[in-house]
Write a protein that holds these residues in place. Structure first.
Motif, mmCIF file in Angstrom:
data_model
loop_
_atom_site.group_PDB
_atom_site.id
_atom_site.type_symbol
_atom_site.label_atom_id
_atom_site.label_comp_id
_atom_site.label_asym_id
_atom_site.label_seq_id
_atom_site.Cartn_x
_atom_site.Cartn_y
_atom_site.Cartn_z
ATOM 1 N N LEU A 103 0.852 -1.179 0.000
ATOM 2 C CA LEU A 103 0.000 0.000 0.000
ATOM 3 C C LEU A 103 0.890 1.231 0.000
ATOM 4 C CD1 LEU A 103 -2.696 -0.838 2.736
ATOM 5 C CD2 LEU A 103 -3.124 -0.608 0.277
ATOM 6 N N ARG A 104 0.366 2.340 -0.495
ATOM 7 C CA ARG A 104 1.064 3.611 -0.351
ATOM 8 C C ARG A 104 0.141 4.590 0.366
ATOM 9 N NH1 ARG A 104 3.614 8.025 -4.576
ATOM 10 N NH2 ARG A 104 1.405 8.467 -4.959
ATOM 11 N N LEU A 105 0.581 5.021 1.517
ATOM 12 C CA LEU A 105 -0.170 6.008 2.286
ATOM 13 C C LEU A 105 0.277 7.407 1.886
ATOM 14 C CD1 LEU A 105 -0.029 4.406 5.847
ATOM 15 C CD2 LEU A 105 -1.538 3.870 3.922
ATOM 16 N N SER A 106 -0.688 8.313 1.827
ATOM 17 C CA SER A 106 -0.399 9.713 1.517
ATOM 18 C C SER A 106 -0.884 10.594 2.644
ATOM 19 C CB SER A 106 -1.097 10.129 0.216
ATOM 20 O OG SER A 106 -0.670 9.353 -0.881
ATOM 21 N N CYS A 107 -0.233 11.714 2.805
ATOM 22 C CA CYS A 107 -0.620 12.693 3.828
ATOM 23 C C CYS A 107 -0.454 14.077 3.210
ATOM 24 C CB CYS A 107 0.236 12.538 5.067
ATOM 25 S SG CYS A 107 0.005 13.836 6.306
ATOM 26 N N VAL A 108 -1.574 14.688 2.875
ATOM 27 C CA VAL A 108 -1.540 16.023 2.284
ATOM 28 C C VAL A 108 -1.530 17.061 3.399
ATOM 29 C CG1 VAL A 108 -2.706 17.656 0.795
ATOM 30 C CG2 VAL A 108 -2.739 15.220 0.236
ATOM 31 N N ALA A 109 -0.558 17.934 3.351
ATOM 32 C CA ALA A 109 -0.407 18.957 4.386
ATOM 33 C C ALA A 109 -0.885 20.315 3.886
ATOM 34 C CB ALA A 109 1.051 19.061 4.810
ATOM 35 N N SER A 110 -1.410 21.107 4.780
ATOM 36 C CA SER A 110 -1.763 22.490 4.476
ATOM 37 C C SER A 110 -1.476 23.346 5.698
ATOM 38 C CB SER A 110 -3.231 22.610 4.055
ATOM 39 O OG SER A 110 -4.087 22.140 5.071
ATOM 40 N N GLY A 111 -1.230 24.623 5.446
ATOM 41 C CA GLY A 111 -0.940 25.538 6.541
ATOM 42 C C GLY A 111 0.537 25.621 6.880
ATOM 43 N N PHE A 112 1.351 24.803 6.263
ATOM 44 C CA PHE A 112 2.803 24.821 6.427
ATOM 45 C C PHE A 112 3.412 24.033 5.268
ATOM 46 C CE2 PHE A 112 4.079 20.513 7.746
ATOM 47 C CZ PHE A 112 2.825 19.941 7.933
ATOM 48 N N SER A 113 4.721 24.083 5.158
ATOM 49 C CA SER A 113 5.394 23.389 4.067
ATOM 50 C C SER A 113 6.135 22.179 4.582
ATOM 51 C CB SER A 113 6.372 24.344 3.373
ATOM 52 O OG SER A 113 7.085 23.672 2.368
ATOM 53 N N VAL A 114 5.895 21.018 3.953
ATOM 54 C CA VAL A 114 6.638 19.816 4.345
ATOM 55 C C VAL A 114 8.093 19.916 3.918
ATOM 56 C CG1 VAL A 114 4.556 18.388 4.234
ATOM 57 C CG2 VAL A 114 6.107 18.489 2.248
ATOM 58 N N SER A 115 8.404 20.818 2.976
ATOM 59 C CA SER A 115 9.755 20.888 2.425
ATOM 60 C C SER A 115 10.786 21.323 3.448
ATOM 61 C CB SER A 115 9.786 21.844 1.233
ATOM 62 O OG SER A 115 9.504 23.166 1.649
ATOM 63 N N ASN A 116 10.363 21.936 4.531
ATOM 64 C CA ASN A 116 11.304 22.344 5.567
ATOM 65 C C ASN A 116 10.841 21.916 6.952
ATOM 66 O OD1 ASN A 116 9.211 24.097 6.020
ATOM 67 N ND2 ASN A 116 10.328 25.942 5.435
ATOM 68 N N SER A 117 10.126 20.794 6.968
ATOM 69 C CA SER A 117 9.579 20.290 8.228
ATOM 70 C C SER A 117 9.973 18.846 8.465
ATOM 71 C CB SER A 117 8.049 20.382 8.221
ATOM 72 O OG SER A 117 7.605 21.711 8.086
ATOM 73 N N VAL A 118 10.281 18.510 9.701
ATOM 74 C CA VAL A 118 10.386 17.114 10.103
ATOM 75 C C VAL A 118 8.976 16.523 10.074
ATOM 76 C CG1 VAL A 118 10.968 15.540 11.988
ATOM 77 C CG2 VAL A 118 12.393 17.560 11.550
ATOM 78 N N MET A 119 8.853 15.337 9.493
ATOM 79 C CA MET A 119 7.544 14.692 9.397
ATOM 80 C C MET A 119 7.681 13.231 9.814
ATOM 81 S SD MET A 119 5.382 17.001 8.285
ATOM 82 C CE MET A 119 3.991 15.970 7.827
ATOM 83 N N SER A 120 6.650 12.727 10.447
ATOM 84 C CA SER A 120 6.687 11.359 10.959
ATOM 85 C C SER A 120 5.402 10.607 10.641
ATOM 86 C CB SER A 120 6.877 11.371 12.478
ATOM 87 O OG SER A 120 8.107 11.946 12.850
ATOM 88 N N TRP A 121 5.527 9.300 10.675
ATOM 89 C CA TRP A 121 4.371 8.394 10.652
ATOM 90 C C TRP A 121 4.381 7.625 11.971
ATOM 91 C CZ3 TRP A 121 0.542 8.290 7.092
ATOM 92 C CH2 TRP A 121 0.795 8.869 5.840
ATOM 93 N N VAL A 122 3.206 7.496 12.546
ATOM 94 C CA VAL A 122 3.028 6.658 13.727
ATOM 95 C C VAL A 122 1.853 5.749 13.456
ATOM 96 C CG1 VAL A 122 3.930 8.484 15.233
ATOM 97 C CG2 VAL A 122 1.467 8.240 14.926
ATOM 98 N N ARG A 123 1.697 4.697 14.259
ATOM 99 C CA ARG A 123 0.574 3.798 14.074
ATOM 100 C C ARG A 123 0.069 3.290 15.413
ATOM 101 N NH1 ARG A 123 3.531 -1.526 11.306
ATOM 102 N NH2 ARG A 123 4.863 -2.073 13.100
ATOM 103 N N GLN A 124 -1.174 2.884 15.417
ATOM 104 C CA GLN A 124 -1.778 2.317 16.611
ATOM 105 C C GLN A 124 -2.480 1.023 16.251
ATOM 106 O OE1 GLN A 124 -4.536 4.806 18.808
ATOM 107 N NE2 GLN A 124 -4.161 3.605 20.667
ATOM 108 N N PRO A 125 -1.876 -0.106 16.606
ATOM 109 C CA PRO A 125 -2.538 -1.399 16.365
ATOM 110 C C PRO A 125 -3.786 -1.517 17.231
ATOM 111 C CG PRO A 125 -0.181 -1.672 16.756
ATOM 112 C CD PRO A 125 -0.525 -0.279 17.142
ATOM 113 N N PRO A 126 -4.728 -2.341 16.838
ATOM 114 C CA PRO A 126 -5.955 -2.493 17.631
ATOM 115 C C PRO A 126 -5.656 -2.949 19.046
ATOM 116 C CG PRO A 126 -5.808 -4.166 15.901
ATOM 117 C CD PRO A 126 -4.741 -3.188 15.631
ATOM 118 N N GLY A 127 -6.182 -2.237 20.010
ATOM 119 C CA GLY A 127 -6.018 -2.598 21.402
ATOM 120 C C GLY A 127 -4.659 -2.295 22.000
ATOM 121 N N LYS A 128 -3.827 -1.592 21.243
ATOM 122 C CA LYS A 128 -2.472 -1.297 21.725
ATOM 123 C C LYS A 128 -2.208 0.203 21.677
ATOM 124 C CE LYS A 128 -0.558 -5.751 20.259
ATOM 125 N NZ LYS A 128 0.535 -6.420 19.498
#
Length: 120
Positions: free
Chosen positions: A18-43
């Motif tokens: 799969l490919r996940l996308s995250c469209v940002a607005s209100g700031f620029s990703v080009s000069n920002s640290v960006m992260s992905w986090v996840r939450q498994p069910p029940g954890k």
């Protein structure tokens, strides 16, 4: 106003991609640290990956190294997470966040999440 909107989740069989996308607005990703986090069910929430502000350094939790790839498209102001060789244990709600994982924990900007379900 900072906004992050994820998409791309879904139901996929083990070994799939799969490919996940995250469209940002209100700031620029080009000069920002960006992260992905996840939450498994029940954890709790766990950090997955981070890309630095220059876009030159990427970091991954051990369980996804070699399978997931974080990237960004500055022109589209969008963050991506390519998920390959998916396993059932990757099933989780995935969130993108502005900043490092510590920023997320501290209440930093994040999206509403996109669900990834890996099942046969």
């Amino acid at each position: 106003e900072v906004q992050l909107v994820e998409s791309g989740g879904g139901l996929v069989q083990p070994g799939g991609s799969l490919r996940l996308s995250c469209v940002a607005s209100g700031f620029s990703v080009s000069n920002s640290v960006m992260s992905w986090v996840r939450q498994p069910p029940g954890k709790g929430v766990e950090w997955v990956s981070t890309i630095d502000a220059l876009g030159t350094m990427t970091y991954y939790t051990d369980s996804v190294k070699g399978r997931f790839t974080i990237s960004r498209d500055n022109a589209k102001n969008t963050l991506y997470l390519q998920l390959n060789s998916l396993k059932t244990e990757d099933t989780a709600m995935f969130y993108c966040a502005k900043g490092w994982y510590d920023d997320y924990v501290g209440g930093g900007p994040r999206g509403q999440g996109t669900q990834v379900t890996v099942s046969s």
